[in-house]
Design a protein around this motif. Structure first.
Motif, PDB file in Angstrom:
ATOM      1  N   MET A 154       0.606  -1.538   0.222  1.00  9.77           N
ATOM      2  CA  MET A 154       0.088   0.138  -0.244  1.00  9.77           C
ATOM      3  C   MET A 154       1.091   1.327   0.241  1.00  9.77           C
ATOM      4  O   MET A 154       1.548   0.987   0.865  1.00  9.77           O
ATOM      5  N   SER A 187      -0.530   6.998   1.615  1.00 12.69           N
ATOM      6  CA  SER A 187      -1.850   7.624   1.776  1.00 12.69           C
ATOM      7  C   SER A 187      -3.338   6.833   1.672  1.00 12.69           C
ATOM      8  O   SER A 187      -3.819   7.121   1.991  1.00 12.69           O
ATOM      9  N   ASP A 188      -2.643   5.445   1.406  1.00 13.99           N
ATOM     10  CA  ASP A 188      -3.918   4.071   0.764  1.00 13.99           C
ATOM     11  C   ASP A 188      -3.745   3.695   2.601  1.00 13.99           C
ATOM     12  O   ASP A 188      -5.154   3.381   2.845  1.00 13.99           O
ATOM     13  N   THR A 239      -6.227   3.279   6.127  1.00 15.98           N
ATOM     14  CA  THR A 239      -7.213   3.730   6.749  1.00 15.98           C
ATOM     15  C   THR A 239      -6.717   3.426   7.885  1.00 15.98           C
ATOM     16  O   THR A 239      -5.852   2.619   8.566  1.00 15.98           O
ATOM     17  N   SER A 250     -12.561   2.505   5.983  1.00 15.78           N
ATOM     18  CA  SER A 250     -12.466   2.800   5.209  1.00 15.78           C
ATOM     19  C   SER A 250     -11.654   4.208   4.518  1.00 15.78           C
ATOM     20  O   SER A 250     -11.148   3.782   3.308  1.00 15.78           O
ATOM     21  N   LYS A 293     -10.252   7.460   4.268  1.00 14.53           N
ATOM     22  CA  LYS A 293      -8.238   7.824   4.316  1.00 14.53           C
ATOM     23  C   LYS A 293      -8.425   8.688   5.327  1.00 14.53           C
ATOM     24  O   LYS A 293      -8.624   8.770   6.135  1.00 14.53           O
TER      25      LYS A 293
END
Length: 175
Positions: A15, A18-19, A21, A111, A113
């Motif tokens: 990942m 920025s992905d 969560t 989920s 950001k």
């Protein structure tokens, strides 16, 4: 799940920072509640007395620079980088308990950001994204890097280009 020293969370696909969560972070911490949780930014760890001062959840609607509608969920975790909590960093279990307590009162999209707001109380607050947690010497480290601005239409175009490009030597002939 975290793996041992200097290894990232095991995942089929890596990942981008920025992905990450809140669900990813809490899942990674779930079996490591007894380990200190250390956020690292600007090349140094947060002070042992850092506080989670605020957790915010937001739903955003916007137009990008080409007038395309955008919408997303985002969770902001505010860290106060001070030395007021004792000689050791907060345990991962305590951090997870704080987030669970917030979730009892504020809807947290697992989920969404994830963005960290961090300040030492003197410098202006900075926005950071989080990398996957890793275990380093018995401590869980989460690397925070400044959240850069981006152009969403350009990002989409680059992603499309990457998806449609063929590897040179993947075909029967090479370039």
């Amino acid at each position: 799940m975290l793996s041992s020293d200097n290894h990232k969370i095991d995942a089929a696909l890596p990942m981008a920072p920025s992905d990450l969560t809140i669900g990813d972070l809490l899942g990674a911490l779930a079996e490591h509640g007894d380990k200190p949780l250390v956020f690292v930014y600007d090349g140094r760890p947060v002070k042992p007395g850092y506080h989670v001062t605020e957790v915010k959840a937001g739903e955003f609607s916007a137009l990008d620079c080409e007038a395309n509608p955008e919408s997303w969920s985002e969770i902001f975790i505010q860290l106060w980088d001070v030395d007021e909590g004792g000689p050791v960093h907060m345990l991962a279990g305590k951090f997870a308990a704080i987030i669970r307590k917030v979730a009892d009162h504020v809807a947290l999209d697992q989920s969404a950001k994830l963005t960290f707001e961090i300040s030492d109380g003197v410098r202006p607050m900075e926005l950071h994204r989080a990398a996957q947690p890793s275990i380093v010497g018995g401590v869980i480290e989460v690397e925070l890097t400044p959240r850069p601005a981006s152009c969403k239409p350009r990002d989409r175009w680059l992603k499309e280009q990457k998806a449609t490009s063929q590897p040179c030597c993947g075909a029967s002939r090479c370039c």
